[in-house]
Design a protein around this motif. Structure first.
Motif, mmCIF file in Angstrom:
data_model
loop_
_atom_site.group_PDB
_atom_site.id
_atom_site.type_symbol
_atom_site.label_atom_id
_atom_site.label_comp_id
_atom_site.label_asym_id
_atom_site.label_seq_id
_atom_site.Cartn_x
_atom_site.Cartn_y
_atom_site.Cartn_z
ATOM 1 N N GLY A 5 0.836 -1.193 0.000
ATOM 2 C CA GLY A 5 0.000 0.000 0.000
ATOM 3 C C GLY A 5 0.869 1.240 0.000
ATOM 4 N N ILE A 7 0.713 5.075 0.680
ATOM 5 C CA ILE A 7 -0.177 6.034 1.345
ATOM 6 C C ILE A 7 0.099 7.449 0.863
ATOM 7 N N GLY A 9 -0.598 10.972 1.956
ATOM 8 C CA GLY A 9 -1.000 11.575 3.214
ATOM 9 C C GLY A 9 -1.363 13.040 3.152
ATOM 10 N N THR A 17 2.190 14.959 -3.890
ATOM 11 C CA THR A 17 2.243 13.614 -3.321
ATOM 12 C C THR A 17 1.596 12.574 -4.220
ATOM 13 N N ALA A 21 3.496 9.363 -5.714
ATOM 14 C CA ALA A 21 2.992 8.032 -5.401
ATOM 15 C C ALA A 21 2.678 7.241 -6.668
ATOM 16 N N ILE A 38 -3.423 4.495 -1.535
ATOM 17 C CA ILE A 38 -4.359 4.757 -0.446
ATOM 18 C C ILE A 38 -4.330 6.257 -0.189
ATOM 19 N N ASN A 39 -5.342 6.951 -0.673
ATOM 20 C CA ASN A 39 -5.398 8.405 -0.559
ATOM 21 C C ASN A 39 -6.211 8.776 0.686
ATOM 22 N N LEU A 40 -5.539 9.279 1.708
ATOM 23 C CA LEU A 40 -6.222 9.612 2.968
ATOM 24 C C LEU A 40 -7.248 10.726 2.793
#
Length: 60
Positions: A5, A7, A9, A17, A21, A38-40
């Motif tokens: 994963g 992330i 953040g 970012t 990523a 995994i995009n917060l």
């Protein structure tokens, strides 16, 4: 198959970012490694609801 994963953040609209990523994801994806971004910001976490700038603080 291994799963990794990545992330993201930052929730700022001008953040790089996501671009970084995505680049990392394209470099490590293979037949034996599966990656997921995994995009917060998409998870809607309450502590990520901040303005994109810091307010000016006057100290006397």
């Amino acid at each position: 198959m291994k799963k990794i994963g990545i992330i993201i953040g930052s929730n700022r609209s001008n953040s790089t970012t996501l671009k970084i990523a995505t680049l990392i994801q394209s470099q490590i994806n293979s037949d034996s490694i599966n990656t997921k971004l995994i995009n917060l910001a998409e998870i809607n976490l309450p502590w990520l609801d901040e303005p994109e700038y810091l307010p000016k603080i006057t100290i006397n």
